[in-house]
Design an enzyme around this catalytic site. Structure first.
Site, PDB file in Angstrom:
ATOM      1  N   CYS A  38       0.866  -1.061   0.147  1.00 36.68           N
ATOM      2  CA  CYS A  38       0.097   0.128  -0.044  1.00 36.68           C
ATOM      3  C   CYS A  38       0.970   0.962   0.019  1.00 36.68           C
ATOM      4  CB  CYS A  38      -0.903   0.085   1.308  1.00 36.68           C
ATOM      5  SG  CYS A  38      -1.994   1.500   1.389  1.00 36.68           S
ATOM      6  N   CYS A  39       1.869   1.384   0.896  1.00 36.38           N
ATOM      7  CA  CYS A  39       2.836   2.222   0.892  1.00 36.38           C
ATOM      8  C   CYS A  39       3.598   2.591  -0.497  1.00 36.38           C
ATOM      9  CB  CYS A  39       3.723   2.228   1.941  1.00 36.38           C
ATOM     10  SG  CYS A  39       3.236   2.359   3.557  1.00 36.38           S
TER      11      CYS A  39
ATOM     12  N   CYS B  41      -0.897   8.750   7.260  1.00 36.67           N
ATOM     13  CA  CYS B  41      -2.103   8.567   6.656  1.00 36.67           C
ATOM     14  C   CYS B  41      -2.995   8.377   7.636  1.00 36.67           C
ATOM     15  CB  CYS B  41      -2.191   7.025   5.754  1.00 36.67           C
ATOM     16  SG  CYS B  41      -1.253   7.265   3.917  1.00 36.67           S
TER      17      CYS B  41
ATOM     18  N   CYS C  77      -3.340   4.850   9.519  1.00 42.20           N
ATOM     19  CA  CYS C  77      -1.978   4.249   9.902  1.00 42.20           C
ATOM     20  C   CYS C  77      -1.361   4.946  10.984  1.00 42.20           C
ATOM     21  CB  CYS C  77      -1.119   4.071   8.944  1.00 42.20           C
ATOM     22  SG  CYS C  77      -1.799   3.036   7.497  1.00 42.20           S
TER      23      CYS C  77
ATOM     24  N   CYS D  51       8.045   3.640   5.355  1.00 42.33           N
ATOM     25  CA  CYS D  51       6.979   3.245   4.214  1.00 42.33           C
ATOM     26  C   CYS D  51       7.968   2.756   3.006  1.00 42.33           C
ATOM     27  CB  CYS D  51       6.180   4.534   4.003  1.00 42.33           C
ATOM     28  SG  CYS D  51       7.276   5.812   3.527  1.00 42.33           S
TER      29      CYS D  51
END
Length: 232
Positions: free
Chosen positions: A115-116, A198, A201, A226
């Site tokens: 995702c990162c 985010c 997170c 990340c």
């Protein structure tokens, strides 16, 4: 060559601006990657205050806090500068969410890093392509992965020079300078968020925790990067 400042002195601000001016002079086209955290607001103010030719951008992952996005407008109002909002490929994001779910990053380190990667690393790679250098607001005391952080280094991952002019600064020095100059900052800092990423997170930290404890809090400390700063 960058001048180091490890203690608070009356010349600290001048040293920072001189270092930034030196970087801009040696690397026309250099960019500053701002997370819109307090360190990066300090650097942005130094750049805008001196009128340095350094483009400021932020990675809009699509999952940022409302307070973080509102800060972009405050920057425009205060300095008359538009921050470049660099976003991920919406097609790639949708494909990932359709396959793994909107909150798959909680399930494993691999899915979190994926995702990162698509929301942050790929957009960063895109904007750094063809650039001579980039600047970050990283500091050594932020986490275990940053204790050996250099003020100047070659970024082998992205293939360009990288500068961390606040590497030797303490959090106290950062806040002293921000308050002395009335620099705008994210209100989440006043709500227990020393490090802001985010929204899903990031959480507020407890008084006895380190400043990065609220980032990817469900993981072990040494995995909490990340991918933007892979050398860490």
């Amino acid at each position: 060559m960058l001048t180091s400042v490890t203690t608070s002195t009356p010349d600290q601000w001048a040293v920072l601006q001189n270092n930034l001016a030196d970087i801009a002079g040696r690397h026309p086209g250099v960019v500053f990657a701002s997370s819109l955290g307090v360190e990066d607001m300090l650097l942005a103010h130094a750049i805008f205050d001196a009128g340095l030719p350094i483009e400021v951008f932020t990675l809009d992952t699509g999952r940022l806090h409302a307070e973080t996005l509102a800060l972009v407008e405050r920057i425009h109002e205060r300095y008359g500068v538009t921050v470049n909002m660099v976003r991920p490929d919406p097609v790639v994001v949708k494909r990932h969410v359709d396959e793994h779910g909107a909150f798959a990053f909680y399930e494993s380190i691999e899915l979190r890093k994926a995702c990162c990667g698509l929301r942050k690393v790929e957009p960063l790679r895109r904007i750094l392509r063809g650039r001579p250098a980039w600047i970050t607001g990283q500091r050594r005391e932020q986490s275990l992965t940053r204790t050996e952080l250099a003020e100047a280094e070659f970024d082998e991952v992205f293939g360009l020079q990288k500068y961390n002019p606040l590497a030797g600064w303490s959090l106290e020095q950062v806040w002293e300078s921000v308050r002395a100059r009335d620099i705008p900052y994210n209100p989440l800092h006043d709500q227990g968020y020393p490090s802001i990423g985010c929204e899903p997170c990031t959480r507020a930290i407890r008084p006895d925790e380190d400043v990065r404890a609220g980032r990817w809090w469900w993981e072990q400390k040494l995995s909490r990067e990340c991918g933007l700063h892979a050398k860490n």
